[in-house]
Write a protein that holds these residues in place. Structure first.
Motif, short mmCIF file in Angstrom:
data_model
loop_
_atom_site.label_atom_id
_atom_site.label_comp_id
_atom_site.label_asym_id
_atom_site.label_seq_id
_atom_site.Cartn_x
_atom_site.Cartn_y
_atom_site.Cartn_z
N LEU A 164 30.07 38.74 36.34
CA LEU A 164 30.65 39.46 37.48
C LEU A 164 32.06 39.94 37.15
O LEU A 164 32.43 41.09 37.38
CB LEU A 164 30.67 38.52 38.68
N LEU A 165 32.83 39.02 36.59
CA LEU A 165 34.21 39.33 36.22
C LEU A 165 34.26 40.44 35.17
O LEU A 165 35.04 41.39 35.28
CB LEU A 165 34.85 38.05 35.69
N TYR A 183 35.93 44.07 35.74
CA TYR A 183 37.00 44.50 34.85
C TYR A 183 36.67 45.84 34.20
O TYR A 183 37.50 46.76 34.19
CB TYR A 183 37.25 43.43 33.79
N MET A 184 35.46 45.97 33.71
CA MET A 184 35.09 47.23 33.06
C MET A 184 35.10 48.39 34.04
O MET A 184 35.53 49.50 33.71
CB MET A 184 33.72 47.09 32.39
N ALA A 185 34.67 48.14 35.28
CA ALA A 185 34.70 49.21 36.29
C ALA A 185 36.15 49.62 36.57
O ALA A 185 36.44 50.81 36.71
CB ALA A 185 34.04 48.73 37.57
N THR A 186 37.06 48.67 36.58
CA THR A 186 38.46 48.98 36.86
C THR A 186 39.08 49.72 35.68
O THR A 186 39.88 50.63 35.86
CB THR A 186 39.22 47.68 37.20
N SER A 213 39.82 45.39 21.99
CA SER A 213 38.39 45.68 21.79
C SER A 213 37.97 46.70 22.84
O SER A 213 38.71 46.98 23.78
CB SER A 213 37.53 44.42 21.93
N ASP A 214 36.79 47.25 22.66
CA ASP A 214 36.14 48.01 23.71
C ASP A 214 35.10 47.07 24.28
O ASP A 214 34.02 46.88 23.71
CB ASP A 214 35.50 49.27 23.14
N ALA A 238 45.83 42.47 35.70
CA ALA A 238 46.82 43.45 35.24
C ALA A 238 46.29 44.87 35.47
O ALA A 238 47.04 45.76 35.87
CB ALA A 238 47.14 43.23 33.77
N THR A 239 45.01 45.06 35.24
CA THR A 239 44.43 46.39 35.41
C THR A 239 44.35 46.76 36.89
O THR A 239 44.58 47.92 37.26
CB THR A 239 43.06 46.44 34.73
#
Lengths: 190, 190
Positions: free
Chosen positions: A127-128, A132-135, B79-80, B134-135
């Motif tokens: 979920l995290l 994070y990737m969406a943000t 990283s990506d 942070a994001t």
DNA sequence: AAATGCTATTGATGTAGGTTAAGAAAAAAG
DNA sequence: CTTTTTTCTTAACCTACATCAATAGCATTT
């Protein structure tokens, strides 16, 4: 509550015993439209799972203007992670846009679930990661796309939200003035 | 490599045996200025820890313009994440701004470390949480602050970066044109 | 020490999107 | 069904920041 457990079991396997751990440790709260799940300045004691309804998470700047960080429909999680983890006062306010039902989990409940449901740590991590990737993608779109492009991407990604949520909330989420969004829509209608 | 292990042991306790797990599973690579750690379109097979030097992570838009997502100094991870987790081609390019030394961990190495070093899961989760928060803050600042306000917040938060990294990279990170940043600085100098 | 790239500055000009204000339309409340 | 509140639209005007173009200052390389 079923919807809550069903959602989790889409990512990780849950036994009947596991499901009871959730049932015994989580509560369901109801919120009427315009009520707050969390207000800026209070400590965010709960993480919530939206099982019914819709909410906005936003900050209020020094001029008193709202900036929408998240629009959460059924299946989304809501919290001020920073406040929840540190016990510091929240920067976010979370407010119901419709009458809502929220499955609520406090820190002890989560600790207990983490201990008793082996797969939950993994669920939580996934979920995290996804959030994070969406943000990350959102930062990117703000760096590289125009208001119109961001709106087009939004309606493609979240058509359900466009149906249910006032335009001014979406405008704020996208970082544009509601009047500008109205103009963009007029332009696109051609 | 010591710096790498020291950094991890600031968050979690490591025994001598734990440290050897890292040493046996991670590699150190060197990059010269302008070399790539990752190029858009390739799969991101490694997560990297910057033990020396400085890199930028950016996307390239349809006009060929760069948009800097991250500026990573010593102690940062690069990283990506999406590509790394899914095996899909990366959207990000990661390029050295100075000669660098990177501690590199592939997926099998991480799996092994997760298995053999009990606290590493927690380290990983905390890192992810901090990056995510942070994001979040960055999205907020883009929604609610002017270019000048964002620059002021940036130099306050990352004074070391301001010393080391070309202004145009910082401008891109902040989502403003380099000429505009130059003017903002001139204005502030008064 | 020239020469070749990069990077930063400055000025002129353009424009996306903000702001203000007013009215229309739609929803919610009574 | 009427009133009140909220949301959306439109138009006129404005501004923060982008773009373009030229120059100058640094760093690297040769």
């Amino acid at each position: 509550m079923e919807f809550f457990i069903d959602t989790i079991s889409k990512t990780i396997q849950l036994t009947q015993a596991d499901k009871e751990v959730f049932i015994n440790n989580c509560l369901v709260t109801k919120l009427k439209k315009r009520q707050f799940f969390l207000q800026e300045g209070n400590v965010c004691r709960y993480a919530g799972f939206v099982s019914k309804g819709c909410l906005k998470t936003y900050t209020i700047d020094k001029n008193g203007d709202e900036h929408v960080f998240q629009i959460a429909l059924e299946g989304w999680w809501i919290s001020d992670m920073y406040s929840h983890l540190t016990g510091e006062p929240a920067n976010f306010t979370i407010e119901a846009l419709e009458d809502c039902e929220i499955v609520v989990m406090d820190i002890e409940a989560r600790e207990k679930i983490l201990k008793e449901v082996p797969g939950y740590e993994r669920f939580h991590r996934i979920l995290l990661e996804n959030n994070y990737m969406a943000t990350q993608r959102r930062v990117n779109s703000m760096l590289s796309s125009s208001a119109e492009e961001r709106y087009l991407a939004f309606i493609k990604k979240y058509p359900q939200i466009v149906q249910r949520v006032p335009q001014l909330v979406i405008a704020s989420y996208l970082g544009i003035a509601p009047e500008s969004l109205s103009r963009i829509r007029k332009q696109l209608a051609k």
